[in-house]
Write a protein that holds these residues in place. Sequence first.
Motif, mmCIF file in Angstrom:
data_model
loop_
_atom_site.group_PDB
_atom_site.id
_atom_site.type_symbol
_atom_site.label_atom_id
_atom_site.label_comp_id
_atom_site.label_asym_id
_atom_site.label_seq_id
_atom_site.Cartn_x
_atom_site.Cartn_y
_atom_site.Cartn_z
ATOM 1 N N ASP A 115 0.882 -1.154 -0.021
ATOM 2 C CA ASP A 115 0.104 -0.161 0.026
ATOM 3 C C ASP A 115 0.950 0.940 -0.021
ATOM 4 O O ASP A 115 0.757 2.196 -0.634
ATOM 5 N N ARG A 116 1.976 1.170 0.877
ATOM 6 C CA ARG A 116 2.875 2.459 0.605
ATOM 7 C C ARG A 116 3.484 2.743 -0.684
ATOM 8 O O ARG A 116 3.554 3.623 -1.354
ATOM 9 N N LEU A 117 3.668 1.591 -1.171
ATOM 10 C CA LEU A 117 4.408 1.819 -2.653
ATOM 11 C C LEU A 117 3.461 2.305 -3.561
ATOM 12 O O LEU A 117 3.683 3.084 -4.506
ATOM 13 N N GLY A 118 2.216 1.646 -3.232
ATOM 14 C CA GLY A 118 1.030 2.369 -4.181
ATOM 15 C C GLY A 118 0.836 3.889 -4.164
ATOM 16 O O GLY A 118 0.093 4.383 -4.816
ATOM 17 N N GLU A 119 1.177 4.291 -2.881
ATOM 18 C CA GLU A 119 0.920 5.891 -2.799
ATOM 19 C C GLU A 119 2.270 6.591 -3.274
ATOM 20 O O GLU A 119 1.982 7.696 -3.499
ATOM 21 N N LEU A 120 3.345 5.956 -3.408
ATOM 22 C CA LEU A 120 4.637 6.801 -3.672
ATOM 23 C C LEU A 120 4.109 7.594 -4.981
ATOM 24 O O LEU A 120 3.990 7.272 -5.991
ATOM 25 N N THR A 121 4.533 8.802 -4.715
ATOM 26 C CA THR A 121 4.273 9.910 -5.834
ATOM 27 C C THR A 121 5.237 10.953 -5.885
ATOM 28 O O THR A 121 6.041 11.410 -4.901
ATOM 29 N N THR A 122 5.557 11.288 -7.069
ATOM 30 C CA THR A 122 6.536 12.560 -7.257
ATOM 31 C C THR A 122 5.984 13.826 -6.976
ATOM 32 O O THR A 122 5.084 14.198 -7.437
ATOM 33 N N LEU A 123 6.760 14.457 -6.013
ATOM 34 C CA LEU A 123 6.476 15.788 -5.753
ATOM 35 C C LEU A 123 7.145 16.827 -6.416
ATOM 36 O O LEU A 123 6.841 17.999 -6.488
ATOM 37 N N SER A 133 15.213 15.315 -7.163
ATOM 38 C CA SER A 133 13.740 14.636 -7.161
ATOM 39 C C SER A 133 13.384 14.593 -5.819
ATOM 40 O O SER A 133 14.134 14.188 -4.879
ATOM 41 N N LEU A 134 12.047 14.347 -5.518
ATOM 42 C CA LEU A 134 11.559 14.144 -4.402
ATOM 43 C C LEU A 134 10.288 13.373 -4.500
ATOM 44 O O LEU A 134 9.181 13.835 -5.322
ATOM 45 N N GLN A 135 10.131 12.104 -4.016
ATOM 46 C CA GLN A 135 9.205 11.025 -4.127
ATOM 47 C C GLN A 135 8.688 10.846 -2.774
ATOM 48 O O GLN A 135 9.438 10.521 -1.482
ATOM 49 N N CYS A 143 9.747 9.285 2.509
ATOM 50 C CA CYS A 143 10.137 9.905 1.140
ATOM 51 C C CYS A 143 11.550 9.565 1.054
ATOM 52 O O CYS A 143 12.380 9.057 1.821
ATOM 53 N N GLN A 144 11.832 9.697 -0.269
ATOM 54 C CA GLN A 144 13.129 9.512 -0.955
ATOM 55 C C GLN A 144 13.536 10.742 -1.806
ATOM 56 O O GLN A 144 12.788 11.167 -2.525
ATOM 57 N N ALA A 145 14.655 11.081 -1.804
ATOM 58 C CA ALA A 145 15.148 12.273 -2.427
ATOM 59 C C ALA A 145 16.401 12.193 -3.219
ATOM 60 O O ALA A 145 17.533 11.441 -2.723
ATOM 61 N N LYS A 146 16.660 12.774 -4.280
ATOM 62 C CA LYS A 146 17.850 12.483 -4.954
ATOM 63 C C LYS A 146 18.705 14.005 -5.117
ATOM 64 O O LYS A 146 17.753 15.007 -5.067
ATOM 65 N N ASN A 147 20.061 14.062 -4.899
ATOM 66 C CA ASN A 147 20.442 15.399 -4.881
ATOM 67 C C ASN A 147 19.955 16.431 -4.040
ATOM 68 O O ASN A 147 19.663 17.426 -4.529
#
Length: 526
Positions: A115-123, A133-135, A143-147
């Motif tokens: 369910d959490r993977l299904g919610e993962l959205t690019t903000l 990037s921020l998801q 959340c996971q972020a790049k740079n």
Amino acid sequence: MFTLSLLEVWAVLSTLCWVLSVQSYDWSSLNLPQEHLPYYFKNNPNIEKICQEDVECPYKLELDKKKCWGYEKDCPESDRMSVPTCPEPSRGWTHDKASQLDMFWTQGDFGYIRDRLGELTTLCKGREEGDSSLQCVKYLRYCQAKNLYIDFKNLKTVGSRDRFKEDVFKTGDIGGHCQLNQAMLKAQGEHKSPLQSWFAELESYTALDFKPIADGHCDVVLDKPTYLIKLDAGINMYHHFCDYINLYASQHINNSFNTDVNIIMWDTSAMGYGDFFSITWKVFSDYPVIHLKEFDGKKVCIKDAVFPLLARMRFGMYYNQPLVPGCYGSSLFRAFSQHTLHRLSVDQEGPVQNKIRITLLSRQTKYRNIMNQNELVGALKTVSAYEVTVAVFNMNVPFLDQLKVTHNSDIFIGMHGAGLTHMLFQPDWGVIFEIYNCEDAGCYYDLSRLRGIKYMTWEKPAKLTQEDEGHHPTLGAHAKFTNYAFDVEEFMRMIETAANHVKNHPAFKAAHSQKYGQPSKEKDEL
């Protein structure tokens, strides 16, 4: 003269790179329980291919096993590690058995990860190579972020006793070079709270007009993947292991169990952090935990950042977790137990021939002591088939030594208290005997249901003696603030029930046969 076209040169170089990658892969770096390897290969087909091609890969036998955790899009139920059972009614939570099973799977098993993977959205979306990037999942619980760019000029930890300040960042202090959906970000604040979401830290995330790392805006650049984590009480096993299991769940979302990572403790104070279970960080990282105050006043850039699930999320694991009645056996909790024990090199030494290993956890606190503990232990020792240990688990006993005892306890006995969290690391055939729950019936019963082991507690109040009414410092009479004695005969009856469960458990029988090459004879001897 022999010549190669550019296309042929490219093909040769590509083949050479592939051969070198196959030959150089360090298989010991996986460091996963044997049972988990097919699941890992399922979610990492590139590594699976390298293993197929590498004659030195020691995991060839795992490649043909069709296994998946359950959150993958193409994972049939038959390929999961296990499926929960719901032998008892849901008490009105659901209308049918299928819904009851699905609810448990979603609340406390890998269905939660699905369910959490299904919610993962690019903000915040990068527009070109090297961008940020921020998801995030809903409410910024993960959340996971790049740079990622973070300016800690307002952190000001000196003299601070506030572990979770919410005013550290203003516009431009945290962000990345990407296209931000600000309206969507601002809409995620419903769960704003220190240990429930990352909204307070990320609500000021800004679309920057510069590339943080490429344009040289950083005092510190963290090249390794980095987990930033807000922690619950490190002196309480029940609460601290909410931190650890949510970090493990976050690794599943991130699809990485690599230990070549940084872990930063997000603590905005100058205070120390008492951690009685710090050896457990070795499960997740090869390096010491970094305190946030080390970056006070600095501009920090993180190439790959993860803000993991937190310990006290609404409907999270396992604190604040409503759990449908009647169901047992989360493969997520079982996998966490296996993963932790494997990486800390805690071995199962049993089953012991013709013995049931019983550990009684002795409290050395003012309240919730067993007043006739010596009498109960003496009675246990009259049964030759019982191997009895009285354990004192406190800050003077290394946690790794505690785990070695727990994992080798067929029956673990203790009064209501955080020490019962050790049940997470009992063998699959184990019994947790909360000798008295002090009128808090659900806490450790629900944890045992998630771990999938048998739970027992005192059944006959008339055969229990309470020292006095209990003396809570503010609430008055309270069952948790006194001591107890237990009828010896009734205690031994319950221990016999627990022992019978152990010796008849399929996992115990299988382990016994594997170790001794014959079925257990304990049924006749107890």
